[in-house]
Design a protein around this motif. Structure first.
Motif, PDB file in Angstrom:
ATOM      1  N   ILE A 206      -3.088  -7.073  -1.057  1.00 49.36           N
ATOM      2  CA  ILE A 206      -4.081  -5.529  -1.470  1.00 49.36           C
ATOM      3  C   ILE A 206      -3.783  -5.151  -2.981  1.00 49.36           C
ATOM      4  CG2 ILE A 206      -4.463  -2.723  -1.072  1.00 49.36           C
ATOM      5  CD1 ILE A 206      -3.246  -3.945   1.755  1.00 49.36           C
ATOM      6  N   ARG A 207      -4.555  -4.710  -3.776  1.00 42.91           N
ATOM      7  CA  ARG A 207      -5.230  -4.078  -5.182  1.00 42.91           C
ATOM      8  C   ARG A 207      -6.395  -2.713  -4.105  1.00 42.91           C
ATOM      9  NH1 ARG A 207      -6.423  -6.218 -11.186  1.00 42.91           N
ATOM     10  NH2 ARG A 207      -4.981  -4.539 -11.970  1.00 42.91           N
ATOM     11  N   ARG A 208      -5.507  -1.787  -5.145  1.00 43.08           N
ATOM     12  CA  ARG A 208      -6.619  -0.386  -4.368  1.00 43.08           C
ATOM     13  C   ARG A 208      -7.755  -0.129  -5.801  1.00 43.08           C
ATOM     14  NH1 ARG A 208      -2.248   1.861  -7.329  1.00 43.08           N
ATOM     15  NH2 ARG A 208      -1.991   3.969  -8.690  1.00 43.08           N
ATOM     16  N   ASP A 209      -8.657  -0.147  -5.581  1.00 43.63           N
ATOM     17  CA  ASP A 209     -10.033   0.205  -6.028  1.00 43.63           C
ATOM     18  C   ASP A 209      -9.938   1.535  -6.849  1.00 43.63           C
ATOM     19  OD1 ASP A 209     -12.902   0.878  -7.037  1.00 43.63           O
ATOM     20  OD2 ASP A 209     -13.297  -1.152  -6.689  1.00 43.63           O
ATOM     21  N   ARG A 210      -9.924   1.312  -8.512  1.00 40.57           N
ATOM     22  CA  ARG A 210      -9.942   2.944  -8.895  1.00 40.57           C
ATOM     23  C   ARG A 210     -10.640   3.991  -8.615  1.00 40.57           C
ATOM     24  NH1 ARG A 210     -12.139  -0.326 -13.635  1.00 40.57           N
ATOM     25  NH2 ARG A 210     -11.154  -2.333 -13.106  1.00 40.57           N
ATOM     26  N   ASP A 211     -11.713   3.478  -7.451  1.00 36.36           N
ATOM     27  CA  ASP A 211     -12.227   4.457  -6.455  1.00 36.36           C
ATOM     28  C   ASP A 211     -11.237   5.570  -5.516  1.00 36.36           C
ATOM     29  OD1 ASP A 211     -15.183   4.454  -7.375  1.00 36.36           O
ATOM     30  OD2 ASP A 211     -15.927   2.898  -7.156  1.00 36.36           O
ATOM     31  N   LEU A 212     -10.304   4.684  -5.512  1.00 33.56           N
ATOM     32  CA  LEU A 212      -9.438   4.890  -3.891  1.00 33.56           C
ATOM     33  C   LEU A 212      -7.739   5.328  -4.600  1.00 33.56           C
ATOM     34  CD1 LEU A 212     -10.202   2.390  -1.892  1.00 33.56           C
ATOM     35  CD2 LEU A 212     -10.704   4.428  -2.362  1.00 33.56           C
ATOM     36  N   THR A 213      -7.014   6.356  -4.038  1.00 36.54           N
ATOM     37  CA  THR A 213      -6.433   6.827  -4.901  1.00 36.54           C
ATOM     38  C   THR A 213      -5.193   5.801  -4.175  1.00 36.54           C
ATOM     39  OG1 THR A 213      -5.501   8.275  -3.497  1.00 36.54           O
ATOM     40  CG2 THR A 213      -6.879   8.783  -5.497  1.00 36.54           C
ATOM     41  N   ILE A 214      -3.238   5.837  -4.362  1.00 38.34           N
ATOM     42  CA  ILE A 214      -2.318   4.653  -3.541  1.00 38.34           C
ATOM     43  C   ILE A 214      -2.273   5.172  -2.092  1.00 38.34           C
ATOM     44  CG2 ILE A 214      -0.528   6.540  -4.404  1.00 38.34           C
ATOM     45  CD1 ILE A 214      -0.711   2.324  -4.070  1.00 38.34           C
TER      46      ILE A 214
END
Length: 388
Positions: A206-214
């Motif tokens: 997984i690498r979170r998208d910049r539109d999401l938080t951890i």
């Protein structure tokens, strides 16, 4: 060190009801941990390490890590270690107003850095230990204590929790319980516990998208909650736990609407500033910093200097928070009373620990003046010198 000391006196007077206090390197360990704020990681392969540290400190960064781990390829490690030693020696001649740490791979790296600097004057503030586990952590902390005594310096250690044993549910509680016991034995040496959310995410591809938080990545959010539960307790058995890194700092095409409300910026004549923050993905960072605080985390790992202002602006205590915290802390024998702001009830029992931690944060980051919001603080921090 003192936060916001790089700002002009008139700017500080306008922003703060109570300005930040100086936090000495040998001061209270919780104050020192809270004062880390946005901890900027700098690859140790940079040729201009000392100049970079001085430049960032002059711009308001108060804690930095010279990184010998993930930021350095295996074949470059020997050269990077030498550069760290040279930088620390250089910084000893003109110390910056910032705590400088070294992230090492192994205890051998720590020894090589200590052997290289030779003197207490060139010693870093301490070491960051990645991928900490109970046995390795115990050996590392013991070795650091021995070198600290030898050099006569107060080395601090920041272990990074990020291994599969913590992330996987079947081993999590046993691992964290064992780690808590180890860290407790070295309580005076453990400055703060850091969270390696990037490594945790990588375990699941997984690498979170910049539109999401951890906190939108549930497997990581659950792990953060467990780490705070075991290691972030405020009953005297826990430690300050810092927020994980925000990875983004470039323009992009957005999938979701911006996370920043327009009203606070309009009220402070900063609509264009809001647009700038959104274009640089700072709105996502601000949201995550707020969620860090809501989940018991303080400060944050950062990998880009533009992130520092956001973390520090949201670390300042508002005048409302300060008055509520003082009222709660002053109340004896329990009870409840309405906030002076007439928008909440302050209960001296369940809110007391919050109040005590908020007053510590006020000591380190200051208290805003009436009518000043995080928008005003961010603008002052983000503006070029002479335009604040």
């Amino acid at each position: 060190m003192q936060h916001f000391s790089h700002l002009d006196d008139d700017v500080r007077a306008r922003l703060f009801h109570r300005p930040p206090s100086d936090v000495p390197a040998t001061g209270d360990i919780v104050d020192r941990a809270l004062a880390l704020g946005a901890t900027l990681y700098v690859p140790a392969t940079r040729d201009d390490l000392a100049a970079t540290v001085r430049r960032r400190a002059a711009a308001g960064v108060r804690s930095m890590v010279l990184d010998l781990e993930d930021a350095v390829a295996d074949q470059d490690l020997d050269g990077a270690r030498l550069q760290v030693v040279r930088a620390l020696r250089d910084l000893a001649d003109d110390p910056p107003e910032a705590a400088v740490f070294v992230r090492v791979r192994t205890v051998d790296d720590m020894h090589r850095v200590c052997d290289g600097i030779g003197t207490a004057a060139a010693a870093p503030a301490g070491f960051v230990l990645p991928k900490v586990r109970p046995t390795v952590g115990d050996a590392f902390l013991t070795a650091v204590s021995d070198r600290a005594e030898e050099l006569g310096v107060p080395f601090g250690v920041m272990p990074v929790v990020e291994t599969p044993e913590v992330v996987h549910r079947e081993t999590r509680d046993e691992e964290l319980s064992a780690l808590r016991e180890v860290l407790s034995r070295h309580r005076d040496r453990v400055l703060a516990v850091r969270i390696g959310a990037t490594d945790m995410s990588g375990l699941f591809g997984i690498r979170r998208d910049r539109d999401l938080t951890i906190y939108d990545v549930r497997v990581v959010a659950d792990t953060i909650a467990a780490i705070v539960n075991h290691l972030g307790r405020t009953d005297g058995t826990g430690f300050v736990v810092t927020g994980p890194v925000w990875e983004y700092f470039a323009d992009h095409e957005r999938l979701f609407r911006p996370l920043l409300r327009q009203t606070p910026f309009a009220e402070h004549d900063a609509v264009r500033f809001r647009t700038h923050l959104v274009s640089r993905d700072i709105d996502g960072l601000l949201r995550e910093v707020a969620l860090d605080r809501a989940n018991g985390l303080y400060g944050k790992t950062v990998i880009h200097p533009t992130h520092v202002a956001a973390v520090h602006a949201l670390s300042v205590v508002t005048r409302e928070e300060y008055r509520d915290a003082r009222d709660v802390a002053a109340a004896a024998g329990g009870g409840v009373q309405a906030s002076d702001y007439r928008n909440k009830m302050n209960e001296s029992g369940p809110h007391r620990t919050w109040a005590e931690r908020t007053l510590r944060r006020a000591h380190v980051f200051g208290v805003t003046a009436d009518g000043v919001s995080f928008v005003d603080v961010m603008r002052a921090l983000a503006a070029p010198e002479g335009e604040r």
